[in-house]
Every structure is written in structure tokens, then in C-alpha cells.
Enzyme design. Structure first.
Site, mmCIF file in Angstrom:
data_model
loop_
_atom_site.group_PDB
_atom_site.id
_atom_site.type_symbol
_atom_site.label_atom_id
_atom_site.label_comp_id
_atom_site.label_asym_id
_atom_site.label_seq_id
_atom_site.Cartn_x
_atom_site.Cartn_y
_atom_site.Cartn_z
ATOM 1 N N GLY A 191 0.808 -1.095 0.192
ATOM 2 C CA GLY A 191 -0.020 0.015 0.022
ATOM 3 C C GLY A 191 0.771 1.296 -0.033
ATOM 4 N N SER A 225 1.734 3.165 -2.311
ATOM 5 C CA SER A 225 1.594 4.319 -3.390
ATOM 6 C C SER A 225 0.826 5.271 -3.050
ATOM 7 C CB SER A 225 1.030 3.604 -4.707
ATOM 8 O OG SER A 225 -0.233 3.012 -4.363
ATOM 9 N N SER A 226 0.101 5.207 -1.645
ATOM 10 C CA SER A 226 -0.726 6.143 -1.388
ATOM 11 C C SER A 226 -1.112 6.500 -0.127
ATOM 12 C CB SER A 226 -2.214 5.856 -2.010
ATOM 13 O OG SER A 226 -3.421 6.571 -1.485
ATOM 14 N N GLY A 227 -1.504 7.566 0.412
ATOM 15 C CA GLY A 227 -1.835 7.446 1.807
ATOM 16 C C GLY A 227 -0.681 7.265 2.827
ATOM 17 N N ARG A 239 -1.474 -2.203 -6.507
ATOM 18 C CA ARG A 239 -2.122 -2.786 -7.802
ATOM 19 C C ARG A 239 -1.545 -1.800 -8.918
ATOM 20 N NH1 ARG A 239 -7.740 -3.383 -5.563
ATOM 21 N NH2 ARG A 239 -7.132 -1.453 -4.843
ATOM 22 N N SER A 294 -3.652 -1.802 11.544
ATOM 23 C CA SER A 294 -4.906 -1.888 12.125
ATOM 24 C C SER A 294 -5.703 -0.580 12.019
ATOM 25 C CB SER A 294 -5.040 -2.647 13.672
ATOM 26 O OG SER A 294 -6.193 -2.855 13.826
ATOM 27 N N TYR A 333 -15.279 -3.944 8.731
ATOM 28 C CA TYR A 333 -13.774 -3.383 8.888
ATOM 29 C C TYR A 333 -13.462 -3.525 10.197
ATOM 30 C CZ TYR A 333 -10.429 0.288 8.493
ATOM 31 O OH TYR A 333 -9.118 0.936 8.552
ATOM 32 N N LYS A 352 -9.965 -5.469 11.064
ATOM 33 C CA LYS A 352 -8.746 -4.563 11.805
ATOM 34 C C LYS A 352 -8.596 -5.506 13.206
ATOM 35 C CE LYS A 352 -7.584 -2.123 8.575
ATOM 36 N NZ LYS A 352 -6.321 -2.225 7.515
HETATM 37 N N1 LIG Z 1 -7.062 6.741 6.427
HETATM 38 C C1 LIG Z 1 -7.728 6.594 7.495
HETATM 39 O O1 LIG Z 1 -8.337 7.204 8.103
HETATM 40 C C2 LIG Z 1 -7.014 5.082 8.320
HETATM 41 C C3 LIG Z 1 -7.628 5.014 9.676
HETATM 42 C C4 LIG Z 1 -7.460 3.965 10.191
HETATM 43 C C5 LIG Z 1 -6.565 2.792 9.439
HETATM 44 N N2 LIG Z 1 -6.268 2.987 8.094
HETATM 45 C C6 LIG Z 1 -5.650 1.945 7.379
HETATM 46 O O2 LIG Z 1 -4.271 2.388 7.113
HETATM 47 C C7 LIG Z 1 -4.053 1.557 5.806
HETATM 48 C C8 LIG Z 1 -3.816 2.895 4.730
HETATM 49 O O3 LIG Z 1 -4.846 3.501 4.566
HETATM 50 P P1 LIG Z 1 -4.901 5.018 3.562
HETATM 51 O O4 LIG Z 1 -5.911 5.671 4.211
HETATM 52 O O5 LIG Z 1 -3.665 5.447 3.599
HETATM 53 O O6 LIG Z 1 -5.237 4.176 2.303
HETATM 54 P P2 LIG Z 1 -5.285 4.642 0.556
HETATM 55 O O7 LIG Z 1 -4.975 6.093 0.718
HETATM 56 O O8 LIG Z 1 -6.465 4.299 0.124
HETATM 57 O O9 LIG Z 1 -3.985 3.718 0.347
HETATM 58 C C9 LIG Z 1 -4.310 2.347 0.020
HETATM 59 C C10 LIG Z 1 -3.167 1.683 -0.640
HETATM 60 O O10 LIG Z 1 -3.320 0.089 -0.510
HETATM 61 C C11 LIG Z 1 -3.100 -0.339 -1.760
HETATM 62 N N3 LIG Z 1 -3.974 -1.375 -2.019
HETATM 63 C C12 LIG Z 1 -5.283 -1.548 -1.809
HETATM 64 N N4 LIG Z 1 -5.754 -2.792 -2.016
HETATM 65 C C13 LIG Z 1 -4.684 -3.242 -2.453
HETATM 66 C C14 LIG Z 1 -4.418 -4.639 -2.586
HETATM 67 N N5 LIG Z 1 -5.627 -5.493 -3.001
HETATM 68 N N6 LIG Z 1 -3.354 -5.160 -3.066
HETATM 69 C C15 LIG Z 1 -2.363 -4.140 -3.201
HETATM 70 N N7 LIG Z 1 -2.435 -3.146 -2.647
HETATM 71 C C16 LIG Z 1 -3.467 -2.683 -2.334
HETATM 72 C C17 LIG Z 1 -3.559 0.870 -2.649
HETATM 73 O O11 LIG Z 1 -3.191 0.990 -3.995
HETATM 74 P P3 LIG Z 1 -4.029 0.259 -5.313
HETATM 75 O O12 LIG Z 1 -5.370 0.537 -4.990
HETATM 76 O O13 LIG Z 1 -3.072 0.771 -6.600
HETATM 77 O O14 LIG Z 1 -3.780 -1.266 -4.872
HETATM 78 C C18 LIG Z 1 -2.792 2.064 -1.854
HETATM 79 O O15 LIG Z 1 -1.520 2.084 -2.031
HETATM 80 C C19 LIG Z 1 -5.024 0.625 5.212
HETATM 81 O O16 LIG Z 1 -4.921 -0.673 5.876
HETATM 82 C C20 LIG Z 1 -6.379 1.446 6.236
HETATM 83 O O17 LIG Z 1 -7.278 0.617 6.562
HETATM 84 C C21 LIG Z 1 -6.450 4.364 7.508
#
Ligand SMILES: NC(=O)c1ccc[n+]([C@@H]2O[C@H](COP(=O)([O-])OP(=O)(O)OC[C@H]3O[C@@H](n4cnc5c(N)ncnc54)[C@H](OP(=O)(O)O)[C@@H]3O)[C@@H](O)[C@H]2O)c1
Length: 335
Positions: A43, A45-47, A68, A178, A192, A196
């Protein structure tokens, strides 16, 4: 001496004890460093994952990013290479496009392919994941399966591969991402929170297994964080979930990534951000691993107080849910 004086005295003593523990903890903890080490980030590539990539690249690590979408990966690689160029220790960056939710053959070979170029993986940060906030009965079987596949199995299988390699090296760091929603079940997060929460138990079991091999396990429980993934989550989020979760505020991915890397390098089992995060991780420690004195003492001394405080939170959450229910019922009657 009056009661006020006694209380003041107790507060000062508690403050001094905590300050002493914080200093002792800093002196005792052997912080590892990442210069020249291989860090793999799913993951990436983003966030949050992308911010972790910048954080570790700035500390001199070689970085492998997994996701991906190849165009997003290439953009992320160029971004992280810019960070490398500005840092004193130059690392390398490589990318792999893998669907961690279903592509099991690719998952088993990606560690070998990545290690062939950048050496043994020293740190694996499992960040790939997504959330879908929807009412329980509205979640489709496909969405539920995908939430479980990506968040749980997407971390499980790649970690198995990494652990095999780390055991040979007799060192390593595993991070699972998580969520605060994995520490408590929240309205709209039935799938979710289940996924988690499962990651936390997986991390506890793995921690016990890999400890003799000098491998540490850290679970990151981020609060709401301003990322593309969070924007996506908001599209289906029920009003109740929005009202309940907004109390904890919105954090920047850089803050979450910085804390994640610092705590993982210090070998702490839990990492989180903000006051609510501190309270939740202390309250939910249960039989989780004890990895640092400060967190352990906070859990021992404050759990009772935090449980009392949780009653107010839960009461306000229930009020939100009940108010929305009443509004729905009265607008149904009016139709
Ligand atoms: N943002 C929040 O508020 C928050 C809070 C608590 C926990 N989290 C957790 O923190 C993590 C990152 O979240 P984020 O908000 O930074 O998300 P995000 O910006 O959507 O980034 C998600 C990353 O995961 C990759 N990804 C998703 N599905 C995938 C798959 N099947 N295979 C390989 N790569 C995959 C995406 O790239 P591709 O789509 O190109 O595959 C992207 O690089 C997640 O586990 C999320 O549940 C986030």
C-alpha cells in the site's frame, strides 16, 4: 494538610514518576536505525503507506513499494526518489504491482524478487487495506469478502514470506496497520472492525512466535487520517459513523507515518496518535505483549480511569445512534 494539598502532592508525585519513566525508557530502549536496510511497504503508493515510504527513505533505507495500480506506483516511486535525493544517505526505490487480496502466487514470489535486488527485507510495513463503512445488512457478500481478503489475508500471506526470510537473518520488524476501529467495534464498521480486530490478534500471536529470533511486531492503530482512502470511505459512511468518529479529529498521514516508524524502531507493540488513541490502546491492552515500561505503567495505572471515561464516550455514541434512529422513524411516518 487539606484534601487539596494531598491531591496536589499525589499529582506531583505521579508526574515525577512518569517523567522519570519516560527518561528511563528512552535510555533503556535500543532504537534501531534504517540506514542501508531494505524496507518493504504494501500500500506504498498512497496515503499512510506513501508517507511511511518518505519517512524511511529520509532515514536512508532502500524501499520496495507494493500496490496494484502501476501508474500510481510509478508516480510514488518518483516522489520517494525525490526524498532520497534530498537525504544524506541515498537509498534505492523499486515497485511491484501485486493484488494482495487474491494473487497468492505473486505474493509468494514478490519477497524473493524484491530481495534479489535490494537484499533481505529488514522491515515489512503492511499498509495495504481499505475500509467500507456501511450498515450491517447493506454490506454485500463481495464487499465483506474483499474487506477480509485485503485487510487480513493481504497482510497474513506476505508476512509469512517475510518471516521466513527474517528468521534466517535473525532480525526484522513487522508492522500491521490496524485501526482505532479495530480496537472497538463502531457503528457502520461491522466488516472493517472485524478485519482490523483480527489483525491485532494475529500480531499478538506472531509477536510471541518471533521474539526469540530478534524480530519485533508492531500494530499501528491510526485515527481518521486525511488520505485518498479516507476520502473514499466517506462516500458510503452512514451519518452515525461520521458523527461518532469526527470527535477524535483528522490527522495527517505524515504524523501517523512518523510515529509508526519511531515506535516500530523502538520495538513497541502498539502505535497510535492522539489522546483517544492513547486511551484506547491502554484500555484494550488486555493480554497483549509488554514491550515498554511507559505503556505498561499507563495500562496498569490508568485502565480503571479510562474505563470510567469510556462510559461517557459510549453514552454519547449511543445517543447519536438513537437520535438518528428517531429521526428516520419520524420521517418514515411523515411519508
Ligand atoms: N485513512 C484513515 O483514516 C485510516 C484510519 C485507520 C486505518 N487506516 C488503514 O491504513 C491503511 C492505509 O490507509 P490509507 O487511508 O492510507 O489508504 P489509501 O490512501 O487508499 O492507500 C491504500 C494503499 O493500499 C493499496 N492497496 C489497496 N488494495 C490493495 C490490494 N488488494 N493489493 C495491493 N495493494 C492494495 C492501494 O493501491 P492500489 O489501489 O493501487 O492497489 C494504496 O497504495 C489501510 O490499511 C487502512 O485500513 C486508515
Amino acid at each position: 494538610m487539606s484534601l487539596c494539598c494531598y491531591l496536589e502532592y499525589i499529582l506531583i508525585v505521579v508526574g515525577v514518576i512518569f517523567a522519570f519513566i519516560a527518561v528511563a525508557d528512552k535510555l533503556i530502549s535500543k532504537k534501531r536505525d534504517l540506514k542501508g536496510k531494505h524496507v518493504m511497504i504494501t500500500g506504498g503508493s498512497s496515503g499512510i503507506g506513501l508517507s511511511v515510504a518518505h519517512e524511511v527513505a529520509g532515514r536512508g533505507a532502500h524501499v520496495t513499494l507494493i500496490a496494484r495500480n502501476i501508474a500510481n506506483l510509478e508516480k510514488a516511486k518518483a516522489d520517494v526518489e525525490a526524498t532520497v535525493a534530498n537525504s544524506v544517505a541515498g537509498g534505492k526505490v523499486q515497485i511491484f504491482s501485486v493484488n494482495l487480496g487474491c494473487d497468492s502466487d505473486a505474493v509468494s514470489s514478490v519477497i524473493k524478487d524484491a530481495e534479489a535486488v535490494l537484499g533481505p527485507v529488514y522491515m515489512l510495513v503492511n499498509c495495504a487495506g481499505f475500509s467500507r463503512a456501511q450498515k450491517f445488512e447493506e454490506l454485500s457478500p463481495q464487499v465483506v469478502k474483499s474487506v477480509m481478503d485485503v485487510n487480513v489475508l493481504g497482510s497474513f500471506f506476505i508476512t509469512q514470506e517475510a518471516v521466513r526470510s527474517m528468521k534466517q537473518q535473525q532480525e526484522g520488524i513487522i508492522v500491521f496497520t490496524s485501526s482505532q476501529g479495530g480496537l472497538l467495534g463502531l457503528y457502520g464498521f461491522s466488516a472493517y472492525s472485524a478485519a482490523k480486530g483480527a489483525l491485532i490478534k494475529l500480531a499478538e500471536a506472531l509477536h510471541m512466535e518471533v521474539k526469540p529470533y530478534n524480530i519485533t511486531v508492531t500494530v499501528c492503530c491510526p485515527p481518521d487520517t486525511d488520505t485518498p482512502g479516507f476520502e473514499e470511505e466517506n462516500k458510503t459512511k452512514p451519518t452515525e459513523t461520521k458523527l461518532i468518529s469526527e470527535a477524535a479529529g483528522l490527522f495527517k498521514p505524515e504524523e501517523v507515518a512518523h510515529k509508526l516508524v519511531e515506535d516500530a524502531l523502538a520495538g513497541k507493540f502498539m502505535t497510535t496518535n492522539g489522546l483517544e488513541g492513547f486511551m484506547l490502546t491502554a484500555l484494550c491492552a488486555g493480554m497483549g505483549p509488554i514491550t515498554d515500561l511507559k505503556s505498561f505503567l499507563a495500562q496498569v495505572l490508568l485502565s480503571g480511569v479510562f474505563r470510567a471515561v469510556s462510559a461517557f464516550y459510549l453514552w454519547s455514541f449511543d445517543r447519536i445512534v438513537y437520535k438518528e434512529y428517531q429521526q428516520r422513524m419520524s420521517s418514515k411516518k411523515a411519508e
